[in-house]
Design an enzyme around this catalytic site. Structure first.
Site, PDB file in Angstrom:
ATOM      1  N   ARG A  63      -7.126  -1.207  11.896  1.00 54.46           N
ATOM      2  CA  ARG A  63      -5.929  -0.677  11.219  1.00 54.46           C
ATOM      3  C   ARG A  63      -6.217   0.399  10.168  1.00 54.46           C
ATOM      4  O   ARG A  63      -7.341   0.707   9.850  1.00 54.46           O
ATOM      5  CB  ARG A  63      -5.149  -1.816  10.564  1.00 54.46           C
ATOM      6  CG  ARG A  63      -5.936  -2.660   9.579  1.00 54.46           C
ATOM      7  CD  ARG A  63      -5.022  -3.773   9.049  1.00 54.46           C
ATOM      8  NE  ARG A  63      -5.740  -4.694   8.182  1.00 54.46           N
ATOM      9  CZ  ARG A  63      -6.397  -5.774   8.601  1.00 54.46           C
ATOM     10  NH1 ARG A  63      -6.438  -6.075   9.887  1.00 54.46           N
ATOM     11  NH2 ARG A  63      -7.032  -6.554   7.747  1.00 54.46           N
ATOM     12  N   ASP A  64      -5.120   0.910   9.615  1.00 57.65           N
ATOM     13  CA  ASP A  64      -5.090   1.802   8.456  1.00 57.65           C
ATOM     14  C   ASP A  64      -5.727   3.169   8.739  1.00 57.65           C
ATOM     15  O   ASP A  64      -6.660   3.590   8.050  1.00 57.65           O
ATOM     16  CB  ASP A  64      -5.754   1.128   7.245  1.00 57.65           C
ATOM     17  CG  ASP A  64      -5.193  -0.261   6.969  1.00 57.65           C
ATOM     18  OD1 ASP A  64      -4.072  -0.530   7.422  1.00 57.65           O
ATOM     19  OD2 ASP A  64      -5.876  -1.079   6.320  1.00 57.65           O
ATOM     20  N   TRP A  83       5.927 -10.368   0.544  1.00 55.19           N
ATOM     21  CA  TRP A  83       5.502  -9.663   1.766  1.00 55.19           C
ATOM     22  C   TRP A  83       6.218 -10.219   2.993  1.00 55.19           C
ATOM     23  O   TRP A  83       6.476 -11.426   3.071  1.00 55.19           O
ATOM     24  CB  TRP A  83       3.976  -9.826   1.897  1.00 55.19           C
ATOM     25  CG  TRP A  83       3.330  -8.925   2.902  1.00 55.19           C
ATOM     26  CD1 TRP A  83       2.868  -7.663   2.682  1.00 55.19           C
ATOM     27  CD2 TRP A  83       3.064  -9.215   4.276  1.00 55.19           C
ATOM     28  NE1 TRP A  83       2.333  -7.155   3.841  1.00 55.19           N
ATOM     29  CE2 TRP A  83       2.443  -8.082   4.834  1.00 55.19           C
ATOM     30  CE3 TRP A  83       3.294 -10.319   5.103  1.00 55.19           C
ATOM     31  CZ2 TRP A  83       2.032  -8.019   6.160  1.00 55.19           C
ATOM     32  CZ3 TRP A  83       2.900 -10.253   6.436  1.00 55.19           C
ATOM     33  CH2 TRP A  83       2.275  -9.109   6.949  1.00 55.19           C
ATOM     34  N   ASP A 121       0.775  -1.245   0.000  1.00 63.61           N
ATOM     35  CA  ASP A 121       0.000   0.000   0.000  1.00 63.61           C
ATOM     36  C   ASP A 121       0.810   1.302   0.000  1.00 63.61           C
ATOM     37  O   ASP A 121       1.809   1.398   0.719  1.00 63.61           O
ATOM     38  CB  ASP A 121      -0.862   0.082   1.260  1.00 63.61           C
ATOM     39  CG  ASP A 121      -1.537  -1.217   1.615  1.00 63.61           C
ATOM     40  OD1 ASP A 121      -1.490  -2.161   0.834  1.00 63.61           O
ATOM     41  OD2 ASP A 121      -2.123  -1.272   2.718  1.00 63.61           O
ATOM     42  N   GLU A 142     -10.396  -2.731   4.467  1.00 58.35           N
ATOM     43  CA  GLU A 142      -9.095  -2.155   4.779  1.00 58.35           C
ATOM     44  C   GLU A 142      -8.985  -0.761   4.160  1.00 58.35           C
ATOM     45  O   GLU A 142      -9.726  -0.387   3.261  1.00 58.35           O
ATOM     46  CB  GLU A 142      -7.983  -3.044   4.215  1.00 58.35           C
ATOM     47  CG  GLU A 142      -8.056  -4.490   4.712  1.00 58.35           C
ATOM     48  CD  GLU A 142      -6.883  -5.326   4.257  1.00 58.35           C
ATOM     49  OE1 GLU A 142      -6.181  -5.843   5.124  1.00 58.35           O
ATOM     50  OE2 GLU A 142      -6.670  -5.470   3.038  1.00 58.35           O
TER      51      GLU A 142
HETATM   52  C1  FRU Z   1      -3.804  -3.757   2.695  1.00 62.17           C
HETATM   53  C2  FRU Z   1      -3.169  -4.146   4.013  1.00 62.17           C
HETATM   54  C3  FRU Z   1      -3.521  -3.178   5.130  1.00 62.17           C
HETATM   55  C4  FRU Z   1      -2.379  -3.338   6.077  1.00 62.17           C
HETATM   56  C5  FRU Z   1      -1.220  -3.568   5.145  1.00 62.17           C
HETATM   57  C6  FRU Z   1      -0.196  -4.521   5.641  1.00 62.17           C
HETATM   58  O1  FRU Z   1      -3.120  -4.265   1.597  1.00 62.17           O
HETATM   59  O2  FRU Z   1      -3.510  -5.475   4.364  1.00 62.17           O
HETATM   60  O3  FRU Z   1      -4.772  -3.400   5.739  1.00 62.17           O
HETATM   61  O4  FRU Z   1      -2.220  -2.206   6.883  1.00 62.17           O
HETATM   62  O5  FRU Z   1      -1.761  -4.063   3.932  1.00 62.17           O
HETATM   63  O6  FRU Z   1       0.912  -4.578   4.781  1.00 62.17           O
END
Ligand code: FRU
Length: 517
Positions: A173-174, A66, A42, A231
């Site tokens: 989150r986010d 990742w 992101d 998200e």
């Molecule tokens: C979206 C997400 C977010 C999180 C991040 C982790 O792609 O899953 O919700 O903060 O990526 O990398």
């Protein structure tokens, strides 16, 4: 006391510098953003600060897949040509040691730059036994004159005890920050619920100073049960509406069988909701399509194969600009990328506008500064066999096609990134007004989704396309940006050709530029 960066951050900075030197320019796209090294997801912390645009990003420097999340960092004068800065955040505390997840940025009145991000902490207490990390919202702040984003001493600033009823501390989150008209602070945080299998709430918190946050209020609840967790929320005014953009995970496919189009594919998607925001009560009322249930209307943000977790910022001249992670999140880790030291790209920045109640997207005008070698053709007839047009080719081009198909033309096609064996194809079913993107012949591995069909507005055989084609991706802006399709491919960059074909009378005007950086 002098500030010392952590060992984790020092290690990431050393590693990225060393690796960057090994990555050749040809291994990167020409004008799409890629991580300094390793993996990107992101976009984070998009903002204009200290005379420059800042783009942070979810970053795993050590691998092209990742992993424990860091924040990468880059700056730009024009949102197109970016300069890498040292990695900004590493997972190095108790509250974020499993990852510094997504978040956003604000410029403070004293000239400092504030980041709010999600910290992933311990997983041992997850009551479901799934080993999920406890999540909290945290601040890192850069003072004027300093280069470091220093984690705030009183982190976390929003945590489990601040959850609204039923909120799940392991899906929290986010944070998306903004300032209200009176200068006070708001943040919208995505939150799953503990009590049901599915369902999301987006919770808004308020603060006078950006550091001390009160109790949350649920701004939006997903009563339609779309996906399991939404998200990366964004919330902002646009034209005469307020817009909510979020990325629901694990959606069921929504197909329009009658026309053979896919509104939403199975999996993670991005949708937008328009509505009204009452500044006094701070309530959001989504536009509804059903008087009985009051259910909100939700639309896809991008109709292609690779688009997720976008973030929207306001530029100094008042534009709302969005950058998305140009990757299907379900597919990202499936790619065999052993030849690449980097994996993951951002879309070009897209300016948003609201026309006839629909979200429109268009590449920011800054990209036009990179155009060279203009070519124009008008009234070009498509052929029954695939034809090429001199000089209409390339893997870093900005190509506009204004197409008119006569009523006896059923289907037409465009192939790009093509050589004898490979191509990415766009097919337009004229009668149904359905546009299909198909990368089956681009050399992608078998386990990758290959096609998506999108119903486009019926304009009596007229179709206007702007294709931003780059070495490893294309972004397609349909009918003045009313819809878009983003797609990645890893075809050898020597496949440069563009072909056209139609099974009946059809004509087009072409405008093409090379894009150089
Ligand atoms: C979206 C997400 C977010 C999180 C991040 C982790 O792609 O899953 O919700 O903060 O990526 O990398």
């Amino acid at each position: 006391m002098e500030y010392r960066i952590s060992n984790e951050l020092a290690k990431a900075r050393e590693y990225e510098k060393e690796q960057e030197a090994l990555i050749k320019e040809e291994d990167r796209p020409v004008y799409h953003f890629t991580p300094r090294t390793g993996w990107l997801n992101d976009p984070n912390g998009l903002s204009y600060y200290d005379g420059k645009y800042h783009l942070f990003y979810q970053y795993h420097p050590y691998d092209s897949h990742w992993g424990p999340m860091h924040w990468g960092h880059a700056v730009s004068k024009d949102m197109i040509r970016w300069k890498y800065l040292p990695c900004a955040l590493a997972p190095d505390t108790e509250y974020d040691g499993s990852g510094c997840f997504s978040g956003s940025a604000l410029v403070m009145d004293d000239g400092s730059h504030l980041l709010m991000y999600t910290g992933c902490g311990d997983s041992s207490a997850d009551p479901t036994g799934k080993g999920r990390w406890i999540q909290s919202q945290n601040i890192a702040i850069k003072s004027p004159g300093s280069d470091e984003y220093i984690k705030y001493g009183k982190n976390p600033v929003i945590k489990e005890k601040d959850l609204p009823e039923g909120g799940d501390a392991y899906e929290f989150r986010d944070p998306y920050l903004w300032r209200a008209e009176d200068g006070t602070f708001r943040v919208l945080v995505a939150n799953g619920r503990t009590d049901e299998e599915t369902g999301t709430q987006l919770t808004m918190y308020r603060s006078d100073d950006g550091f001390n946050w009160g109790s949350g209020k649920v701004l939006f609840e997903d009563e339609r049960r779309i996906g399991v967790m939404w998200e990366c929320p964004n919330f902002f005014p646009l034209g005469d509406k307020h817009v909510l953009i979020a990325s629901p995970m694990d959606m069921q496919a929504e197909e329009e069988e009658a026309v053979g189009s896919i509104r939403f594919p199975q999996g993670n998607n991005v949708c937008y909701i328009t509505g009204k925001y009452d500044k006094k009560s701070e309530d959001f009322t989504p536009d509804s399509d059903d008087a009985d249930t009051g259910y909100y209307i939700y639309e896809p943000v991008d109709g292609g194969l690779d688009f997720y977790a976008p973030q929207v910022m306001k530029t100094p001249d008042g534009r709302r600009v969005m950058i998305g992670w140009m990757q299907d999140p379900m597919m990202g880790n499936l790619h065999d990328v052993k030849d690449f030291r980097i994996f993951g790209q951002m879309t070009v920045p897209r300016e948003l506008s609201m026309k006839n109640g629909r979200l429109h997207q268009w590449p920011v005008s800054e990209i036009e500064e990179y155009r060279t070698d203009k070519d124009i053709y008008s009234g070009v007839a498509f052929g029954n066999d695939w034809i090429r047009i001199p000089s209409i080719c390339g893997r870093a081009i900005d190509l506009t096609l204004d197409i008119k198909a006569e009523s006896t033309c059923e289907e037409l096609g465009i192939r790009f990134a093509a050589d004898k064996e490979h191509h990415v194809e766009l097919r337009f079913d004229v009668a149904r007004s359905v546009l299909t993107i198909d990368r089956s012949n681009s050399g992608q591995p078998d386990n990758i989704t290959k096609k998506r069909s999108l119903k486009v507005r019926d304009r009596n055989g007229k179709l206007s396309l702007r294709l931003l084609i780059d070495r490893y991706s294309a972004e397609i802006f349909i009918n003045d940006g009313e819809q878009t399709m983003s797609v990645t491919y890893y075809t050898d960059p020597s496949a440069q050709d563009v072909y056209f074909k139609a099974n009946g009378p059809a004509y087009m005007d072409i405008e093409k530029y090379d894009l150089q950086k």
